[in-house]
Design a protein around this motif. Structure first.
Motif, PDB file in Angstrom:
ATOM      1  N   LEU A 153       0.828  -1.208   0.000  1.00  0.00           N
ATOM      2  CA  LEU A 153       0.000   0.000   0.000  1.00  0.00           C
ATOM      3  C   LEU A 153       0.862   1.258   0.000  1.00  0.00           C
ATOM      4  O   LEU A 153       0.586   2.216  -0.737  1.00  0.00           O
ATOM      5  CB  LEU A 153      -0.919   0.003   1.228  1.00  0.00           C
ATOM      6  CG  LEU A 153      -2.083  -0.986   1.233  1.00  0.00           C
ATOM      7  CD1 LEU A 153      -2.801  -0.939   2.577  1.00  0.00           C
ATOM      8  CD2 LEU A 153      -3.052  -0.680   0.104  1.00  0.00           C
ATOM      9  N   LEU A 154       1.914   1.261   0.825  1.00  0.00           N
ATOM     10  CA  LEU A 154       2.785   2.431   0.896  1.00  0.00           C
ATOM     11  C   LEU A 154       3.506   2.661  -0.422  1.00  0.00           C
ATOM     12  O   LEU A 154       3.655   3.804  -0.871  1.00  0.00           O
ATOM     13  CB  LEU A 154       3.795   2.259   2.037  1.00  0.00           C
ATOM     14  CG  LEU A 154       4.706   3.454   2.310  1.00  0.00           C
ATOM     15  CD1 LEU A 154       3.900   4.666   2.763  1.00  0.00           C
ATOM     16  CD2 LEU A 154       5.757   3.099   3.366  1.00  0.00           C
ATOM     17  N   PHE A 155       3.933   1.579  -1.067  1.00  0.00           N
ATOM     18  CA  PHE A 155       4.618   1.702  -2.364  1.00  0.00           C
ATOM     19  C   PHE A 155       3.681   2.291  -3.416  1.00  0.00           C
ATOM     20  O   PHE A 155       4.077   3.166  -4.195  1.00  0.00           O
ATOM     21  CB  PHE A 155       5.132   0.335  -2.808  1.00  0.00           C
ATOM     22  CG  PHE A 155       5.820   0.348  -4.144  1.00  0.00           C
ATOM     23  CD1 PHE A 155       7.138   0.746  -4.257  1.00  0.00           C
ATOM     24  CD2 PHE A 155       5.142  -0.033  -5.297  1.00  0.00           C
ATOM     25  CE1 PHE A 155       7.771   0.773  -5.494  1.00  0.00           C
ATOM     26  CE2 PHE A 155       5.766  -0.012  -6.533  1.00  0.00           C
ATOM     27  CZ  PHE A 155       7.092   0.389  -6.633  1.00  0.00           C
ATOM     28  N   ALA A 186      13.036   3.278  -7.476  1.00  0.00           N
ATOM     29  CA  ALA A 186      12.386   2.069  -7.992  1.00  0.00           C
ATOM     30  C   ALA A 186      12.199   2.255  -9.491  1.00  0.00           C
ATOM     31  O   ALA A 186      11.711   3.291  -9.942  1.00  0.00           O
ATOM     32  CB  ALA A 186      11.040   1.842  -7.311  1.00  0.00           C
ATOM     33  N   ALA A 187      12.604   1.262 -10.274  1.00  0.00           N
ATOM     34  CA  ALA A 187      12.429   1.295 -11.723  1.00  0.00           C
ATOM     35  C   ALA A 187      11.099   0.623 -12.056  1.00  0.00           C
ATOM     36  O   ALA A 187      10.913  -0.566 -11.785  1.00  0.00           O
ATOM     37  CB  ALA A 187      13.580   0.588 -12.420  1.00  0.00           C
ATOM     38  N   LEU A 188      10.168   1.386 -12.615  1.00  0.00           N
ATOM     39  CA  LEU A 188       8.840   0.883 -12.944  1.00  0.00           C
ATOM     40  C   LEU A 188       8.741   0.647 -14.443  1.00  0.00           C
ATOM     41  O   LEU A 188       9.101   1.527 -15.240  1.00  0.00           O
ATOM     42  CB  LEU A 188       7.765   1.873 -12.500  1.00  0.00           C
ATOM     43  CG  LEU A 188       7.759   2.234 -11.010  1.00  0.00           C
ATOM     44  CD1 LEU A 188       6.663   3.244 -10.714  1.00  0.00           C
ATOM     45  CD2 LEU A 188       7.587   1.004 -10.150  1.00  0.00           C
ATOM     46  N   HIS A 189       8.268  -0.515 -14.821  1.00  0.00           N
ATOM     47  CA  HIS A 189       8.126  -0.879 -16.236  1.00  0.00           C
ATOM     48  C   HIS A 189       6.669  -0.687 -16.629  1.00  0.00           C
ATOM     49  O   HIS A 189       5.798  -1.484 -16.275  1.00  0.00           O
ATOM     50  CB  HIS A 189       8.588  -2.317 -16.455  1.00  0.00           C
ATOM     51  CG  HIS A 189       9.969  -2.587 -15.945  1.00  0.00           C
ATOM     52  ND1 HIS A 189      11.100  -2.137 -16.616  1.00  0.00           N
ATOM     53  CD2 HIS A 189      10.413  -3.213 -14.817  1.00  0.00           C
ATOM     54  CE1 HIS A 189      12.184  -2.501 -15.931  1.00  0.00           C
ATOM     55  NE2 HIS A 189      11.789  -3.140 -14.836  1.00  0.00           N
ATOM     56  N   GLY A 190       6.407   0.402 -17.351  1.00  0.00           N
ATOM     57  CA  GLY A 190       5.042   0.804 -17.635  1.00  0.00           C
ATOM     58  C   GLY A 190       4.555   0.424 -19.008  1.00  0.00           C
ATOM     59  O   GLY A 190       5.061  -0.504 -19.652  1.00  0.00           O
ATOM     60  N   LYS A 191       3.566   1.178 -19.477  1.00  0.00           N
ATOM     61  CA  LYS A 191       2.937   0.902 -20.770  1.00  0.00           C
ATOM     62  C   LYS A 191       3.940   1.076 -21.907  1.00  0.00           C
ATOM     63  O   LYS A 191       4.812   1.929 -21.855  1.00  0.00           O
ATOM     64  CB  LYS A 191       1.755   1.847 -20.991  1.00  0.00           C
ATOM     65  CG  LYS A 191       0.546   1.558 -20.111  1.00  0.00           C
ATOM     66  CD  LYS A 191      -0.592   2.480 -20.476  1.00  0.00           C
ATOM     67  CE  LYS A 191      -1.857   2.167 -19.689  1.00  0.00           C
ATOM     68  NZ  LYS A 191      -2.960   3.071 -20.049  1.00  0.00           N
ATOM     69  N   LEU A 200      11.943   7.126  -3.747  1.00  0.00           N
ATOM     70  CA  LEU A 200      11.233   6.502  -2.638  1.00  0.00           C
ATOM     71  C   LEU A 200      11.424   7.310  -1.364  1.00  0.00           C
ATOM     72  O   LEU A 200      12.500   7.844  -1.108  1.00  0.00           O
ATOM     73  CB  LEU A 200      11.743   5.070  -2.411  1.00  0.00           C
ATOM     74  CG  LEU A 200      11.600   4.098  -3.584  1.00  0.00           C
ATOM     75  CD1 LEU A 200      12.248   2.765  -3.241  1.00  0.00           C
ATOM     76  CD2 LEU A 200      10.137   3.907  -3.962  1.00  0.00           C
ATOM     77  N   TRP A 201      10.362   7.365  -0.556  1.00  0.00           N
ATOM     78  CA  TRP A 201      10.478   8.009   0.745  1.00  0.00           C
ATOM     79  C   TRP A 201      11.350   7.144   1.664  1.00  0.00           C
ATOM     80  O   TRP A 201      11.446   5.919   1.466  1.00  0.00           O
ATOM     81  CB  TRP A 201       9.092   8.157   1.379  1.00  0.00           C
ATOM     82  CG  TRP A 201       8.136   8.986   0.600  1.00  0.00           C
ATOM     83  CD1 TRP A 201       8.431  10.073  -0.161  1.00  0.00           C
ATOM     84  CD2 TRP A 201       6.714   8.796   0.513  1.00  0.00           C
ATOM     85  NE1 TRP A 201       7.285  10.582  -0.720  1.00  0.00           N
ATOM     86  CE2 TRP A 201       6.218   9.825  -0.319  1.00  0.00           C
ATOM     87  CE3 TRP A 201       5.819   7.889   1.067  1.00  0.00           C
ATOM     88  CZ2 TRP A 201       4.869   9.950  -0.620  1.00  0.00           C
ATOM     89  CZ3 TRP A 201       4.477   8.005   0.770  1.00  0.00           C
ATOM     90  CH2 TRP A 201       4.008   9.023  -0.060  1.00  0.00           C
ATOM     91  N   VAL A 207      10.733  -0.145   4.749  1.00  0.00           N
ATOM     92  CA  VAL A 207       9.871  -1.327   4.740  1.00  0.00           C
ATOM     93  C   VAL A 207      10.201  -2.250   3.562  1.00  0.00           C
ATOM     94  O   VAL A 207      10.102  -3.480   3.686  1.00  0.00           O
ATOM     95  CB  VAL A 207       8.379  -0.918   4.714  1.00  0.00           C
ATOM     96  CG1 VAL A 207       8.015  -0.142   5.967  1.00  0.00           C
ATOM     97  CG2 VAL A 207       8.032  -0.116   3.478  1.00  0.00           C
ATOM     98  N   LEU A 208      10.623  -1.682   2.434  1.00  0.00           N
ATOM     99  CA  LEU A 208      10.982  -2.524   1.293  1.00  0.00           C
ATOM    100  C   LEU A 208      12.279  -3.281   1.555  1.00  0.00           C
ATOM    101  O   LEU A 208      12.421  -4.448   1.163  1.00  0.00           O
ATOM    102  CB  LEU A 208      11.117  -1.680   0.024  1.00  0.00           C
ATOM    103  CG  LEU A 208       9.815  -1.138  -0.578  1.00  0.00           C
ATOM    104  CD1 LEU A 208      10.108  -0.325  -1.835  1.00  0.00           C
ATOM    105  CD2 LEU A 208       8.846  -2.267  -0.901  1.00  0.00           C
TER     106      LEU A 208
END
Length: 331
Positions: A153-155, A186-191, A200-201, A207-208
Motif C-alpha cells: 500500500l505504501l509503495f 524504484a524502476a517501474l516498467h510501464g505501458k 522513494l520516501w 519497509v521494502l
C-alpha cells in the motif's frame, strides 16, 4: 474453405505476428485484442449457428459487429469506453486483413465505418490525506503478512504505480540502502515497454529493505501469504478489504487506480509542477495529466484571486501625454 477466406488463419497472423513483430505493441494491448475476439467469435458463432473454426472473414459483418457492441453494453453492462476499446481491436484487425488482401478492402471499409461512441470522462476519484493514512493503518504490522500488505500500500501511494507495474516489480528494480546521500529509486516498467525511475520516501525504503531481505534479484518484491507473486486481482482484493475497514470510505469503491489518482492529486496540492507529475506517473502526453488540474476548488479559487480585476485607476488621455507626442514627432 480456402485459407484466405477463413477467419482463423487471419486472426492467428494478426495476434501472433502483426501486433507482436510488426507493430511491437505492448503485451497488455495484445491481451486486450485477444479478449475482444474471445468474446466476439462465440457471439457470431451463436448468431450464425456455425462452428467458430468454420467462420469466414465475411461472416464478420458490420451488422454483427454492431449487434456485438450492443450486447456488450446492454447484457454485459460494459461502459462506452469498453465498447470503444473492443471496436478499436476489430477495426485494427479489419485494416490488417485489407492491407494483405485487396479483395477485402470493401469489407474493411464497412467495418471501419462503425464510429466509436462518445463517452463522458468520469470525475477523478481520490482520497484525502487522512483517508489514505487510515488505509495505511489497517494492516497489522505486528505480523509478517500485515507488514507485506503495508509495504504494498505504501509503495502504491509513494510511486503512483499502476497495479501491473507493482505486481511486475522485481528485487533488482530497486536501488535502496545506498547510504551515501543518493536517492533510493524504484524502476517501474510501464505501458509500451517504457521504464521510469521513481524516488522513494525513507519510510518506503525501510519497509521494502525489510521485505526483500535474502531474496534474489529476479524475485518479485510483493508476494502473497502463499509466497507467490501478487496478482492484479490480489491487489484489488487487498485494497477493497482495507477500504472496507475505514468508516470514512463506506459506500465508495476504492481501487488501485484510485490510489494512483491520490498520489497525483497530493503532488498537485503540494505545488509540484504538472510536468513533474506527468513524469512521475509515466504519462506520455501532458494532456493526460491535466485532469488533475480540476481536482480541488482551492486551486481554482487561488487562480481566480490571481486574475481578479481590481478598481481601475483613471488614466490620462494620450493627448495629454506631451512627452509621448514629442517623442513621436521626433522620429
Amino acid at each position: 474453405m480456402p485459407e484466405l477466406l477463413t477467419l482463423g488463419p487471419w486472426l492467428r497472423r494478426f495476434l501472433c505476428e502483426h501486433i507482436v513483430t510488426e507493430r511491437n505493441l505492448a503485451r497488455n494491448t495484445g491481451k486486450s485484442y485477444r479478449d475482444t475476439f474471445s468474446l466476439l467469435l462465440p457471439f457470431i458463432s451463436g448468431k450464425l449457428r456455425k462452428p467458430v473454426d468454420r467462420l469466414a472473414v465475411r461472416d464478420l459483418t458490420s451488422r454483427h459487429v454492431l449487434q456485438f457492441l450492443a450486447h456488450l453494453e446492454e447484457e454485459r453492462g460494459c461502459s462506452a469506453r469498453t465498447r470503444n476499446q473492443r471496436l478499436a481491436a476489430i477495426r485494427a484487425f479489419a485494416r490488417f486483413v485489407a492491407s494483405r488482401d485487396p479483395a477485402h478492402v470493401e469489407w474493411c471499409g464497412h467495418i471501419r465505418a462503425i464510429a466509436p461512441k462518445k463517452s463522458m470522462p468520469q470525475p477523478v476519484g481520490w482520497l484525502a490525506r487522512a483517508e489514505m493514512e487510515a488505509m495505511l493503518a489497517v494492516p497489522d504490522r505486528k505480523t509478517a503478512r500485515g507488514r507485506s500488505e503495508y509495504a504494498l500500500l505504501l509503495f502504491l501511494y509513494n510511486t503512483g504505480a499502476r497495479v501491473s507495474e507493482a505486481t511486475q516489480l522485481k528485487v533488482g528494480d530497486l536501488q535502496i540502502g545506498r547510504g551515501n546521500g543518493g536517492h533510493d529509486l524504484a524502476a517501474l516498467h510501464g505501458k509500451g515497454g517504457r521504464t521510469r525511475q521513481c524516488p522513494l520516501w525513507p519510510e518506503t525504503e525501510r519497509v521494502l529493505a525489510s521485505e526483500i531481505m535474502g531474496r534474489a534479484a529476479e524475485d518479485a518484491v510483493f508476494v502473497s501469504r502463499l509466497g507467490k507473486p501478487f496478482t492484479r486481482f490480489g491487489v484489488y482484493r487487498l485494497i477493497e478489504r482495507c477500504a472496507a475497514r475505514v468508516p470514512e470510505l463506506a459506500g465508495r469503491t476504492i481501487t488501485p487506480h484510485i490510489i494512483r489518482h491520490t498520489t497525483a492529486c497530493h503532488l498537485v496540492l503540494a505545488g509540484v509542477d504538472i510536468n513533474t507529475v506527468r513524469a512521475w506517473l509515466g504519462h506520455v502526453s501532458i494532456s493526460t495529466t491535466n485532469i488533475y488540474a480540476e481536482i480541488d476548488l482551492t486551486l481554482k479559487a487561488r487562480a481566480v484571486a490571481l486574475c481578479e480585476i481590481g478598481q481601475s485607476k483613471p488614466g490620462r488621455s494620450w493627448k495629454e501625454d506631451k512627452d509621448l507626442m514629442a517623442f513621436l514627432k521626433s522620429l
